[in-house]
Design a protein around this motif. Sequence first.
Motif, PDB file in Angstrom:
ATOM      1  N   LEU B 455     -16.753  -2.106 -33.697  1.00 20.52           N
ATOM      2  CA  LEU B 455     -17.034  -1.726 -32.351  1.00 20.52           C
ATOM      3  C   LEU B 455     -17.785  -1.933 -31.308  1.00 20.52           C
ATOM      4  N   LYS B 456     -18.773  -2.152 -31.970  1.00 21.18           N
ATOM      5  CA  LYS B 456     -19.425  -2.887 -31.099  1.00 21.18           C
ATOM      6  C   LYS B 456     -19.516  -4.556 -30.499  1.00 21.18           C
ATOM      7  N   HIS B 457     -18.652  -5.410 -30.996  1.00 23.66           N
ATOM      8  CA  HIS B 457     -18.284  -6.771 -30.669  1.00 23.66           C
ATOM      9  C   HIS B 457     -19.687  -7.542 -30.974  1.00 23.66           C
ATOM     10  N   GLN B 458     -19.584  -7.359 -31.850  1.00 27.13           N
ATOM     11  CA  GLN B 458     -21.222  -8.113 -32.524  1.00 27.13           C
ATOM     12  C   GLN B 458     -20.543  -8.552 -34.040  1.00 27.13           C
ATOM     13  N   LYS B 459     -21.454  -9.227 -34.501  1.00 27.53           N
ATOM     14  CA  LYS B 459     -21.947  -9.516 -35.924  1.00 27.53           C
ATOM     15  C   LYS B 459     -23.856  -8.679 -36.122  1.00 27.53           C
ATOM     16  N   PRO B 460     -24.040  -7.937 -37.258  1.00 25.75           N
ATOM     17  CA  PRO B 460     -24.888  -7.492 -37.194  1.00 25.75           C
ATOM     18  C   PRO B 460     -25.668  -8.360 -37.812  1.00 25.75           C
ATOM     19  N   CYS B 461     -26.587  -8.991 -37.461  1.00 19.07           N
ATOM     20  CA  CYS B 461     -28.127  -9.189 -37.584  1.00 19.07           C
ATOM     21  C   CYS B 461     -29.752  -9.382 -38.026  1.00 19.07           C
ATOM     22  N   VAL B 462     -30.576  -9.329 -38.375  1.00 21.41           N
ATOM     23  CA  VAL B 462     -32.305  -9.450 -38.039  1.00 21.41           C
ATOM     24  C   VAL B 462     -32.704 -10.741 -37.102  1.00 21.41           C
ATOM     25  N   GLU B 523     -36.255  -3.451 -45.929  1.00 21.23           N
ATOM     26  CA  GLU B 523     -35.183  -1.774 -46.029  1.00 21.23           C
ATOM     27  C   GLU B 523     -34.854  -1.381 -44.284  1.00 21.23           C
ATOM     28  N   THR B 524     -36.272  -0.907 -43.473  1.00 23.26           N
ATOM     29  CA  THR B 524     -35.177  -0.239 -42.591  1.00 23.26           C
ATOM     30  C   THR B 524     -34.476  -1.582 -41.625  1.00 23.26           C
ATOM     31  N   ALA B 525     -34.529  -2.079 -41.341  1.00 21.02           N
ATOM     32  CA  ALA B 525     -33.897  -2.949 -41.042  1.00 21.02           C
ATOM     33  C   ALA B 525     -32.311  -3.632 -41.524  1.00 21.02           C
ATOM     34  N   LYS B 526     -32.062  -3.024 -43.168  1.00 20.77           N
ATOM     35  CA  LYS B 526     -30.750  -3.768 -43.723  1.00 20.77           C
ATOM     36  C   LYS B 526     -30.545  -2.550 -43.403  1.00 20.77           C
ATOM     37  N   LEU B 527     -30.822  -0.760 -43.025  1.00 17.17           N
ATOM     38  CA  LEU B 527     -30.551   0.250 -43.156  1.00 17.17           C
ATOM     39  C   LEU B 527     -29.360  -0.198 -41.166  1.00 17.17           C
ATOM     40  N   MET B 528     -30.145  -0.384 -40.505  1.00 16.20           N
ATOM     41  CA  MET B 528     -30.082  -0.734 -38.631  1.00 16.20           C
ATOM     42  C   MET B 528     -29.087  -2.142 -38.861  1.00 16.20           C
ATOM     43  N   VAL B 529     -28.398  -2.802 -39.699  1.00 12.13           N
ATOM     44  CA  VAL B 529     -28.427  -3.768 -39.693  1.00 12.13           C
ATOM     45  C   VAL B 529     -26.183  -3.173 -40.315  1.00 12.13           C
ATOM     46  N   ASP B 530     -26.601  -2.657 -41.379  1.00  8.66           N
ATOM     47  CA  ASP B 530     -25.877  -1.597 -41.573  1.00  8.66           C
ATOM     48  C   ASP B 530     -25.255  -0.830 -40.809  1.00  8.66           C
ATOM     49  N   VAL B 554     -31.304  -8.860 -46.745  1.00 13.33           N
ATOM     50  CA  VAL B 554     -29.462  -8.751 -46.063  1.00 13.33           C
ATOM     51  C   VAL B 554     -28.466  -9.645 -47.483  1.00 13.33           C
ATOM     52  N   GLU B 555     -27.499 -10.030 -46.363  1.00 12.98           N
ATOM     53  CA  GLU B 555     -26.765 -11.052 -46.763  1.00 12.98           C
ATOM     54  C   GLU B 555     -26.977 -12.542 -46.368  1.00 12.98           C
ATOM     55  N   ASP B 556     -26.299 -13.517 -47.310  1.00 17.43           N
ATOM     56  CA  ASP B 556     -27.510 -14.839 -46.386  1.00 17.43           C
ATOM     57  C   ASP B 556     -27.180 -15.219 -45.145  1.00 17.43           C
ATOM     58  N   ASN B 557     -25.703 -14.576 -44.250  1.00 12.41           N
ATOM     59  CA  ASN B 557     -26.629 -14.980 -43.110  1.00 12.41           C
ATOM     60  C   ASN B 557     -26.332 -13.904 -41.963  1.00 12.41           C
ATOM     61  N   GLU B 558     -27.014 -13.564 -42.381  1.00 15.08           N
ATOM     62  CA  GLU B 558     -27.454 -12.334 -41.426  1.00 15.08           C
ATOM     63  C   GLU B 558     -28.790 -12.522 -41.314  1.00 15.08           C
ATOM     64  N   PHE B 559     -29.655 -12.807 -41.842  1.00 16.97           N
ATOM     65  CA  PHE B 559     -31.454 -13.712 -41.698  1.00 16.97           C
ATOM     66  C   PHE B 559     -31.844 -15.074 -40.909  1.00 16.97           C
ATOM     67  N   ILE B 560     -32.395 -14.404 -39.779  1.00 17.44           N
ATOM     68  CA  ILE B 560     -32.377 -15.886 -38.686  1.00 17.44           C
ATOM     69  C   ILE B 560     -33.970 -15.481 -38.630  1.00 17.44           C
ATOM     70  N   GLU B 561     -34.485 -16.653 -38.902  1.00 19.48           N
ATOM     71  CA  GLU B 561     -36.187 -16.759 -39.238  1.00 19.48           C
ATOM     72  C   GLU B 561     -36.067 -17.307 -38.264  1.00 19.48           C
ATOM     73  N   GLU B 627     -25.125 -17.110 -29.837  1.00 20.63           N
ATOM     74  CA  GLU B 627     -23.511 -17.457 -29.290  1.00 20.63           C
ATOM     75  C   GLU B 627     -23.100 -18.027 -30.063  1.00 20.63           C
ATOM     76  N   ASP B 628     -23.157 -19.497 -30.585  1.00 21.87           N
ATOM     77  CA  ASP B 628     -22.941 -20.675 -31.387  1.00 21.87           C
ATOM     78  C   ASP B 628     -22.646 -20.069 -32.769  1.00 21.87           C
ATOM     79  N   LYS B 629     -23.175 -19.028 -32.995  1.00 25.66           N
ATOM     80  CA  LYS B 629     -23.245 -18.734 -34.900  1.00 25.66           C
ATOM     81  C   LYS B 629     -22.156 -17.079 -34.355  1.00 25.66           C
ATOM     82  N   ALA B 630     -21.367 -17.424 -33.386  1.00 24.58           N
ATOM     83  CA  ALA B 630     -20.348 -16.561 -33.044  1.00 24.58           C
ATOM     84  C   ALA B 630     -20.936 -15.298 -33.640  1.00 24.58           C
ATOM     85  N   PHE B 631     -22.697 -14.988 -33.287  1.00 24.40           N
ATOM     86  CA  PHE B 631     -22.916 -13.601 -34.014  1.00 24.40           C
ATOM     87  C   PHE B 631     -22.682 -12.233 -32.541  1.00 24.40           C
ATOM     88  N   LEU B 632     -22.173 -13.346 -30.920  1.00 24.94           N
ATOM     89  CA  LEU B 632     -22.108 -12.656 -30.371  1.00 24.94           C
ATOM     90  C   LEU B 632     -19.883 -13.024 -29.577  1.00 24.94           C
TER      91      LEU B 632
END
Lengths: 300, 634
Positions: B455-462, B523-530, B554-561, B627-632
């Motif tokens: 709905l938001k046209h994005q892949k959620p992530c941290v 944990e808070t970030a996880k809820l927001m990703v959800d 979070v899931e493997d590809n959802e965390f960007i350090e 953008e490169d990793k298709a989050f947007l």
Amino acid sequence: MSELTHLERLEAESIFIMREVAAESDNPVMLYSVGKDSAVMLHLAMKAFYPSKPPFPLLHVDTTWKFHEMIEFRDNLAKELGLELLVHINEDGVKQGVGPFSHGSQVHTDIMKTQALKQALDKHQFTAAFGGARRDEEMSRAKERIFSFRSDQHRWDPKTQRPELWDIYNTRIHKGESVRVFPLSNWTELDIWQYIYKENIPIVPLYLAKERPVVERDGVLIKVDDERLPLEPGEEPMMKMVRFRTLGCYPLTGAVESSAATLPEIIQEMLLTTSSERQGRVIDHDAAASMEKKKQEGYF
Amino acid sequence: MAHQSDLIEKDIEAYLLSQEHKSFLRFITCGSVDDGKSTLIGRLLYDSKLIYEDQLQTLENDSKKMGTQGDKMDLALLVDGLAAEREQGITIDVAYRYFSTDKRKFIVADTPGHEQYTRNMATAASTADLAIILIDARKGVLTQTRRHSYIASLLGVKHIVVAINKMDLVEYSQDIFQSIEQDYLTLAADLTFTDITCIPLSALNGENVTRAGEQMDWYKGSALLPFLEHVDVAKDHSQMPFRLPVQWVNRPNLNFRGFSGTTIGKNIHVGEEVIVIPSGKRSCVKSIVTHDGELQEAVADQAITLTLEDEVDISRGDVICAAESPAEQSNQFAAHIFWMAEDQLLPGRQYLLKTTNKLSPATVTELKYKLNINNFEHEPGKSLELNEVGYCNINLSQAIAFDSYKDNRRTGSFILIDRITNNTVGVGMLDFSLRRAKNVVWQDMAIDKSARAELKHQKPCVLWFTGLSGSGKSTIANLVDKKLMDLGRHTYVLDGDNIRHGINKDLGFTDVDRVENIRRVGETAKLMVDAGLIVIVSFISPFVSERRLARSLVEDNEFIEIFVNTPLEECERRDRKGLYKKARLGEIKNFTGIDSSYEEPENAEIEIKTLECSAEEATMEIVSYLEDKAFLEA
């Protein structure tokens, strides 16, 4: 019945260990030496998986110098129980004519027993091998784990043994490695005999006293089991009432003079005797720590 | 081998019959070399006449060569096994010894006393019903006495014998004995033993070992060996609810399907109702099969095969339980972990966890505190080293059956295996399930994460910004937030300072609090990703383990350090909030970079070197990455 007796507890522990290997190991085998400890181990395996048959074959490493009665007993028992029996002989050793008289006990044991065992394990790619060793037999065994890991060169490193807590056994290995499993670790010699008696387990008759032809060598009574035993000039085998406390290669296994012809009499003799079991074995007479060295090299 | 030798000589069959009902006791001895531990075991073997002549000969030879008792026989040499140990005169590993009297068979595990061998003691204690704790009468209760007692208690040993040894060296003084006894009872007040018995003895002279001492008339209790012969441990095993951890499914043919395992706890009868955990399926016992014939009833610790009335799907790893008191099931636990490897325990890393009958992948999600095994105190910590004990949260990929270790050793214990080396690196004792509703399945939501994200046209992530105070994390994070907003994306910023004013205002800056701080933010970030958001987290987060913990939520590809890499000197030069100055003056404690360390990320997805680029350039780099990793999506 409210509480298990000590033999029932030992039995339950051994069965647990065997089931654990059957459940977690890809390709297990039971090393069957035809001796009394192997007899108990095999009996426990029949119990552990009943009504199924044990889900692994038996492996006997035959040095070609075992007592004839052992070989007969082995073949009959495997047939009777309907189990697969693998027999391995080091053919290279046979070709080179290796034997205890020509090469001495150490070379013979190394080539026909230790090396032969490694060959057999490699050939069949066994990942786990049950052995009948007990911790009370000898000092270095007292500290060996029930699950004892061997490198791809079959070496044992006493410094890197895995911690073994509760009844939880870590059976995981890398490709090429294997594990030796000792389900009888906590049994003593007396336990073994009491259990054989209580359960009526068949054993090789050599354990029972009988008139047998023997010669005396360095104070040890050796049975004349076949014509390969070289007699000194003028030497005549004597008939003596003897029995064996352990069984192995006949030229390396000393007999004891005894009149114990039944199991209770054996136990009676054992309880009243004054020397420990391995004394009859020629290969153990070196320094106290010799077994530890042999094991690091891959001896069972 | 002198016991009952008359009967052995005259009527061996009667003797054998009398031996059939002998019971069984496993115990350990704890103490150091100096306490005379090996001498005590040597004495038990020697006085029970369980040493053969040839062994005695070896002992005499060895005593002359390397004994410590002059011309006297050094009984300790009977017990010390491996060659290296014999040379060094210390016991390194656990040695098991076997002896029996007419009443009982004993297995004694002799364990090393030094702190570096604590794991060996834990190993021996895990199967022991009783522990003998040795105290040198001249020295009284020592740190090691506390340590040994604590480990015995932690591993669930119920019965304690305090052997106050070397009484011969304190003139068999009753006062000294009583004062040590009192000290010990005080020490053990908080430990979970069911009984404690103090015995004064001299292992060297055999006083109060196998027979009552002649030198201590004032002592009215029994000598050590008679005590060991009579202590009742059977009820420890038989009072728990019935369990059968299924080890092996027994299928000889299509008509037989049995479940093989070793029983725990109360007797089980044919016809009794059982429940299988974790599946929750119920049935009744149809038969109890053994090689010796079918049984109507099985007792504790018996190796049996059960068949059930109904066709229930059961496999290895399941636990068949008494229907009225089943085991619990969960995939998240609080547990004590005892670390046994040179490499430290890393929260967040995946290990293999093996219970008595089941292997599953597991992660230690949180180390709540470490336990000081010398004084029982709780201490903060981020990892466990060899021989350390910690209280941890553990997460499994699937639910398993279990009981609390204090109720049931066999269904409450586990080992941790390193996935790469296959070594056993730790062991643990389960405490309780972290899921409050134990038998409730995880609530399945009708609308899931992907629906919200779509709905938001994005892949959620941290986007996890880490770096020193003053490195520029918040500046860049705010710019990224603004840029994404401009691009019509849905974001939220969790900022360290702001969070500490709200949800985390109860937390300080100790290591323990820092771990909890990160856990809550994670944990808070996880809820927001959800909820489908791109979550921007700006936290110093100085420790690798904490960041790994956050990543694991979070899931493997959802965390960007994102490592905002600014040298300490530069941060200190900027010092916008004046914090470095205060820290240097000692007005702020535990300040990262000054008196608390910052562990640089090794595998951050993005590294920003602020000395080499502007905040705007950094922002562009991060947005391009997304953008490169298709989050947007377009």
